[in-house]
Design an enzyme around this catalytic site. Structure first.
Site, short mmCIF file in Angstrom:
data_model
loop_
_atom_site.label_atom_id
_atom_site.label_comp_id
_atom_site.label_asym_id
_atom_site.label_seq_id
_atom_site.Cartn_x
_atom_site.Cartn_y
_atom_site.Cartn_z
N CYS A 21 0.87 -1.18 0.00
CA CYS A 21 0.00 0.00 0.00
C CYS A 21 0.90 1.23 0.00
O CYS A 21 2.01 1.18 -0.54
CB CYS A 21 -0.95 -0.03 1.19
SG CYS A 21 -0.12 -0.15 2.80
N ALA A 22 0.49 2.31 0.61
CA ALA A 22 1.25 3.55 0.53
C ALA A 22 2.55 3.49 1.32
O ALA A 22 3.52 4.18 0.98
CB ALA A 22 0.40 4.72 1.03
#
Length: 461
Positions: free
Chosen positions: A26-27
């Site tokens: 993810c981020a």
């Protein structure tokens, strides 16, 4: 540590490449699915230079890297020789299933379906924000063709959201992704939408078709893909190899049609409508609840890796139903609070390296990436994390009472504040800034003055 060395060290500590059944990111974090958790050396992962934190949640083993995670992921993928892509399109092994609870499997599935879509919907949302800004200052007319083109580009991922989700859902459920895409595409086909618009009774093989629109929806497509994946697997087991190439997809599509238009599609619509109704009721009648809850507890959701599985479906549903959501303001003030606490610690820290970490992570948190501040500073010292939760809750309460709304989906930080611009309510943006500022200042002040009196805590920094 260089990215390649970091990737190699993480893979070794996770139990080696043979222990990895799937990995995505993810981020800020690598998300591993493993075959045997007992092979993981957690202490080594936590103490590896370049690793900010380590969390086990939703059946995943999450290694927090920070904003540089995509580069490290590419190195992991290279070391696995593309295994990350292969395993995401197949079923989980029996070992994976046995090692997970039902809740873990549900959270892992939701996260796996939604997180890869985030870049597309975030980029599109920022285009919509850009259009609002350009028209507000008079640089672009809503009648211009440039505006019209950018407008439908910004709408595209949301309109075709079922298609984007179908691809990821098919991979999570062990189905051919192209078949998943085909099912989602016929659910939003123009001819079907024309039938819905006409409103005349429609039936399929004598079964009544519920005339529901599936564009921009979340739940119906996921339910249909889940059921269709079992049809495809059934065909794989029972159909003769000599005709399987064309009979398996034929069987899958024929069964998917009534699933989509008669059974699960309408059921998903009912569930989605109920969820929309609940969110609409909460946001209309008790608007302070969601900003307050997520202002105080968003870091806890992030800490356990549940922010994608829990908040994104709710947020997308709320925006689709009402044109706004009130979870975003909670995340905004929570991020500002983590930044304030980390920067207060930096002000008091005497250790040069820790001061630099607190300063850099605090600034990063201001832009919406809070994991470095949380794991590297606030959670490590514990009390600053608690002070940030208190400040975030107060900031969230202010945002809720003021009725602050996130108008476009997107990450919440200083550079994305325009997602709170409401063309019909100029005060929305102003109160978003006020609540964020209050949260930041409170977290900074509480952390600074409480830590200044805490000799035991000061000795650690």
């Amino acid at each position: 540590m260089k990215e390649k060395e970091l990737a190699s060290a993480i893979l070794d500590a996770i139990g080696g490449s043979d222990n990895v059944s799937a990995v995505n990111h993810c981020a800020t974090r690598l998300r591993f699915n493993v075959k045997n958790p007992e092979l993981i050396d957690e202490e080594t992962i936590k103490n590896t230079n370049g690793v900010i934190g380590y969390i086990v949640s939703g059946g995943q083993y999450q290694v927090v890297i920070g904003p540089n995670v995509a580069v490290v992921y590419n190195e992991v993928d290279h070391l696995l020789d593309g295994k990350t892509q292969q395993t995401q399109t197949t079923e989980e092994s029996p070992e994976d299933t046995e090692n997970k609870s039902l809740l873990d499997r549900v959270l892992d599935t939701i996260t796996g379906i939604f997180s890869p879509v985030l870049p597309a919907i975030t980029g599109a949302a920022m285009i919509k924000v850009l259009l609002i800004l350009l028209t507000m200052v008079g640089w672009l007319s809503t009648e211009s063709q440039t505006y019209q083109i950018l407008s439908f580009v910004g709408d595209t991922p949301f309109y075709f959201l079922p298609v984007l989700l179908a691809y990821n859902a098919a991979k999570k459920f062990g189905m051919n992704p192209m078949m998943g895409l085909t099912i989602a595409l016929f659910m939003v086909h123009p001819t079907y939408n024309e039938m819905v618009a006409a409103g005349d009774p429609v039936n399929f093989m004598g079964l009544p078709v519920t005339l529901a629109r599936y564009s921009s929806t979340v739940i119906p497509t996921i339910l249909v893909i889940w059921a269709a994946s079992y049809v495809e697997k059934f065909g794989e087991r029972v159909l003769p190899n000599s005709i399987k190439f064309f009979t398996k997809p034929l069987l899958t599509l024929l069964v998917a049609v009534p699933l989509a238009f008669v059974i699960l599609g309408p059921l998903g619509t009912i569930v989605g409508s109920a969820l929309e109704s609940v969110l609409s009721t909460v946001q209309t009648n008790i608007p302070w609840v969601l900003p307050f809850i997520f202002g105080a507890l968003a870091p806890v959701f992030i800490m356990f890796g549940m922010h994608y599985a829990v908040t994104i479906p709710l947020t997308l549903t709320a925006i689709q139903a009402n044109g706004f959501d009130m979870i975003g303001p909670g995340f905004l003030v929570a991020n500002m609070a983590q930044a304030g606490a980390a920067l207060a610690v930096a002000r008091l820290a005497k250790d040069t390296n820790f001061k630099a970490l607190a300063n850099s992570s605090g600034i990063t948190a201001l832009f919406g990436i809070t994991e470095p501040a949380m794991y590297g500073v606030n959670l490590k010292l514990k009390k600053p994390f608690m002070y940030a939760l208190i400040a975030g809750g107060i900031g969230g309460l202010i945002a809720g009472i003021a009725g602050v709304k996130r108008i476009e989906f997107g990450p919440t930080g200083l550079t994305t504040l325009p997602i709170f611009i409401d063309p019909n309510n100029s005060s929305n943006f102003i109160f978003a800034i006020i609540s964020a500022l209050v949260s930041f200042v409170l977290a900074y002040a509480i952390t600074y003055f409480m830590m200044k009196k805490d000799d035991e805590l000061l000795a650690k920094i």
